[in-house]
Design a protein around this motif. Structure first.
Motif, PDB file in Angstrom:
ATOM      1  N   UNK A   1      50.235  32.422  42.287  1.00  0.00           N
ATOM      2  CA  UNK A   1      49.385  33.163  43.211  1.00  0.00           C
ATOM      3  C   UNK A   1      47.944  32.729  42.983  1.00  0.00           C
ATOM      4  N   UNK A   2      47.246  32.387  44.037  1.00  0.00           N
ATOM      5  CA  UNK A   2      45.846  31.989  43.907  1.00  0.00           C
ATOM      6  C   UNK A   2      44.870  33.118  44.168  1.00  0.00           C
ATOM      7  N   UNK A   3      45.267  34.085  45.011  1.00  0.00           N
ATOM      8  CA  UNK A   3      44.376  35.186  45.377  1.00  0.00           C
ATOM      9  C   UNK A   3      45.174  36.481  45.455  1.00  0.00           C
ATOM     10  N   UNK A   4      44.593  37.546  44.942  1.00  0.00           N
ATOM     11  CA  UNK A   4      45.163  38.885  45.084  1.00  0.00           C
ATOM     12  C   UNK A   4      44.192  39.696  45.938  1.00  0.00           C
ATOM     13  N   UNK A   5      44.737  40.412  46.904  1.00  0.00           N
ATOM     14  CA  UNK A   5      43.935  41.195  47.836  1.00  0.00           C
ATOM     15  C   UNK A   5      44.238  42.682  47.705  1.00  0.00           C
ATOM     16  N   UNK A   6      43.309  43.482  48.179  1.00  0.00           N
ATOM     17  CA  UNK A   6      43.501  44.929  48.285  1.00  0.00           C
ATOM     18  C   UNK A   6      42.860  45.380  49.589  1.00  0.00           C
TER      19      UNK A   6
ATOM     20  N   UNK B   1      36.707  41.843  41.892  1.00  0.00           N
ATOM     21  CA  UNK B   1      37.024  41.619  43.301  1.00  0.00           C
ATOM     22  C   UNK B   1      35.726  41.552  44.094  1.00  0.00           C
ATOM     23  N   UNK B   2      35.773  40.827  45.203  1.00  0.00           N
ATOM     24  CA  UNK B   2      34.625  40.802  46.109  1.00  0.00           C
ATOM     25  C   UNK B   2      35.099  41.151  47.519  1.00  0.00           C
ATOM     26  N   UNK B   3      34.222  41.828  48.229  1.00  0.00           N
ATOM     27  CA  UNK B   3      34.537  42.252  49.595  1.00  0.00           C
ATOM     28  C   UNK B   3      34.456  41.042  50.508  1.00  0.00           C
ATOM     29  N   UNK B   4      35.537  40.794  51.248  1.00  0.00           N
ATOM     30  CA  UNK B   4      35.576  39.624  52.124  1.00  0.00           C
ATOM     31  C   UNK B   4      35.602  39.977  53.605  1.00  0.00           C
ATOM     32  N   UNK B   5      35.745  41.243  53.920  1.00  0.00           N
ATOM     33  CA  UNK B   5      35.774  41.611  55.324  1.00  0.00           C
ATOM     34  C   UNK B   5      35.991  43.082  55.547  1.00  0.00           C
ATOM     35  N   UNK B   6      35.923  43.444  56.811  1.00  0.00           N
ATOM     36  CA  UNK B   6      36.161  44.818  57.252  1.00  0.00           C
ATOM     37  C   UNK B   6      37.109  44.756  58.445  1.00  0.00           C
ATOM     38  N   UNK B   7      38.108  45.595  58.435  1.00  0.00           N
ATOM     39  CA  UNK B   7      38.999  45.743  59.578  1.00  0.00           C
ATOM     40  C   UNK B   7      38.613  47.054  60.251  1.00  0.00           C
ATOM     41  N   UNK B   8      37.972  46.947  61.402  1.00  0.00           N
ATOM     42  CA  UNK B   8      37.559  48.144  62.112  1.00  0.00           C
ATOM     43  C   UNK B   8      38.755  48.776  62.813  1.00  0.00           C
ATOM     44  N   UNK B   9      38.757  50.108  62.830  1.00  0.00           N
ATOM     45  CA  UNK B   9      39.847  50.867  63.459  1.00  0.00           C
ATOM     46  C   UNK B   9      41.210  50.453  62.916  1.00  0.00           C
ATOM     47  N   UNK B  10      41.271  50.261  61.621  1.00  0.00           N
ATOM     48  CA  UNK B  10      42.500  49.787  60.987  1.00  0.00           C
ATOM     49  C   UNK B  10      43.644  50.784  61.106  1.00  0.00           C
ATOM     50  N   UNK B  11      43.300  52.050  61.098  1.00  0.00           N
ATOM     51  CA  UNK B  11      44.334  53.071  61.118  1.00  0.00           C
ATOM     52  C   UNK B  11      43.779  54.341  61.732  1.00  0.00           C
TER      53      UNK B  11
ATOM     54  N   UNK C   1      38.483  44.702  53.019  1.00  0.00           N
ATOM     55  CA  UNK C   1      39.369  43.715  52.411  1.00  0.00           C
ATOM     56  C   UNK C   1      38.660  43.229  51.151  1.00  0.00           C
ATOM     57  N   UNK C   2      39.331  43.335  50.021  1.00  0.00           N
ATOM     58  CA  UNK C   2      38.800  42.837  48.753  1.00  0.00           C
ATOM     59  C   UNK C   2      39.730  41.761  48.232  1.00  0.00           C
ATOM     60  N   UNK C   3      39.158  40.761  47.561  1.00  0.00           N
ATOM     61  CA  UNK C   3      39.966  39.682  46.993  1.00  0.00           C
ATOM     62  C   UNK C   3      39.425  39.264  45.637  1.00  0.00           C
ATOM     63  N   UNK C   4      40.350  38.776  44.820  1.00  0.00           N
ATOM     64  CA  UNK C   4      39.979  38.142  43.559  1.00  0.00           C
ATOM     65  C   UNK C   4      40.857  36.901  43.425  1.00  0.00           C
ATOM     66  N   UNK C   5      40.249  35.805  43.030  1.00  0.00           N
ATOM     67  CA  UNK C   5      40.990  34.558  42.886  1.00  0.00           C
ATOM     68  C   UNK C   5      41.404  34.307  41.451  1.00  0.00           C
ATOM     69  N   UNK C   6      42.371  33.444  41.302  1.00  0.00           N
ATOM     70  CA  UNK C   6      42.859  33.083  39.969  1.00  0.00           C
ATOM     71  C   UNK C   6      41.713  32.637  39.071  1.00  0.00           C
ATOM     72  N   UNK C   7      40.814  31.794  39.581  1.00  0.00           N
ATOM     73  CA  UNK C   7      39.708  31.291  38.766  1.00  0.00           C
ATOM     74  C   UNK C   7      38.715  32.399  38.415  1.00  0.00           C
ATOM     75  N   UNK C   8      38.566  33.393  39.271  1.00  0.00           N
ATOM     76  CA  UNK C   8      37.685  34.517  38.980  1.00  0.00           C
ATOM     77  C   UNK C   8      38.280  35.458  37.947  1.00  0.00           C
ATOM     78  N   UNK C   9      39.588  35.534  37.942  1.00  0.00           N
ATOM     79  CA  UNK C   9      40.238  36.467  37.039  1.00  0.00           C
ATOM     80  C   UNK C   9      40.179  36.022  35.588  1.00  0.00           C
ATOM     81  N   UNK C  10      40.063  34.745  35.345  1.00  0.00           N
ATOM     82  CA  UNK C  10      40.049  34.233  33.972  1.00  0.00           C
ATOM     83  C   UNK C  10      38.924  34.876  33.144  1.00  0.00           C
ATOM     84  N   UNK C  11      37.805  35.145  33.780  1.00  0.00           N
ATOM     85  CA  UNK C  11      36.696  35.750  33.056  1.00  0.00           C
ATOM     86  C   UNK C  11      36.946  37.225  32.761  1.00  0.00           C
ATOM     87  N   UNK C  12      37.811  37.861  33.560  1.00  0.00           N
ATOM     88  CA  UNK C  12      38.036  39.295  33.410  1.00  0.00           C
ATOM     89  C   UNK C  12      39.291  39.662  32.619  1.00  0.00           C
ATOM     90  N   UNK C  13      40.285  38.774  32.622  1.00  0.00           N
ATOM     91  CA  UNK C  13      41.569  39.150  32.016  1.00  0.00           C
ATOM     92  C   UNK C  13      41.906  38.219  30.907  1.00  0.00           C
TER      93      UNK C  13
END
Length: 187
Positions: A131-136, A154-164, A175-187
């Motif tokens: 997995x290269x990217x995990x999203x929330x 994680x960094x915010x990569x977008x907004x889904x308006x009227x999502x629900x 939309x938040x994402x963290x990449x494999x390379x970003x996670x190395x510093x945290x985990x």
């Protein structure tokens, strides 16, 4: 993609992430009735313990019926107090998309449990899967949740308006994402 150790416990600081089984329904049902848990999500508390057992029986298979998704669902157990503090989960799609979600029971909010559980789950995902990217995805009004994600890297990569639309209101989602390379510093 094959499930890797999907049935083994993960350690997280003073917590144990136990793969969810139908038997967890008895221990988690009462805490899952807290209305505060459902302020920012479009579903309600489980109707019965039996319904929760059925959901957990599906989750215990650790993958979708067609094999296109791996399900990593954990009950967050605090052994020093012999109780559960919430759940954490990830869905890994064969397309490579991966999403995490979490819920901590209100009586355990703001004690670092979500952070510790998410850290352990992310470490497992990046160590065990291609997995290269995990999203929330989360309701923009849920400040505590997006602050947690940002603290994890994680960094915010977008907004889904009227999502629900639920509980009489329209919600937008971050939309938040963290990449494999970003996670190395945290985990």
């Amino acid at each position: 993609m094959q499930a890797v150790d999907a049935g083994r416990e993960l350690l997280a600081q003073d917590l144990i992430l136990q793969p969810i089984l139908p038997s967890h329904a008895a221990a988690l049902f009462a805490d899952l009735q807290a209305p505060e848990l459902y302020t920012f999500i479009p579903h309600s508390a489980p109707e019965s313990r039996e319904a929760l057992e059925q959901r957990y029986a599906r989750w215990a298979k650790r993958q979708s019926a067609d094999g296109s998704e791996i399900w990593l669902n954990y009950a967050i157990y605090r052994p020093t107090h012999s109780d559960y503090v919430g759940t954490v989960q990830a869905t890994l799609h064969c397309s490579g998309e991966t999403y995490i979600a979490y819920e901590v029971f209100p009586r355990h909010w703001r004690q670092g449990y979500a952070r510790d559980a998410c850290t352990a789950l992310l470490a497992h995902i990046f160590a065990s899967y291609p997995v290269n990217t995990v999203s929330a995805l989360l309701d923009t009004r849920n400040e505590a949740s997006w602050k947690l994600l940002e603290s994890l890297g994680f960094h915010r990569t977008g907004v889904i308006e009227n999502a629900d639309e639920f509980k009489g209101a329209v919600s937008d989602e971050y939309i938040y994402e963290i990449g494999r390379h970003e996670s190395a510093a945290n985990f």
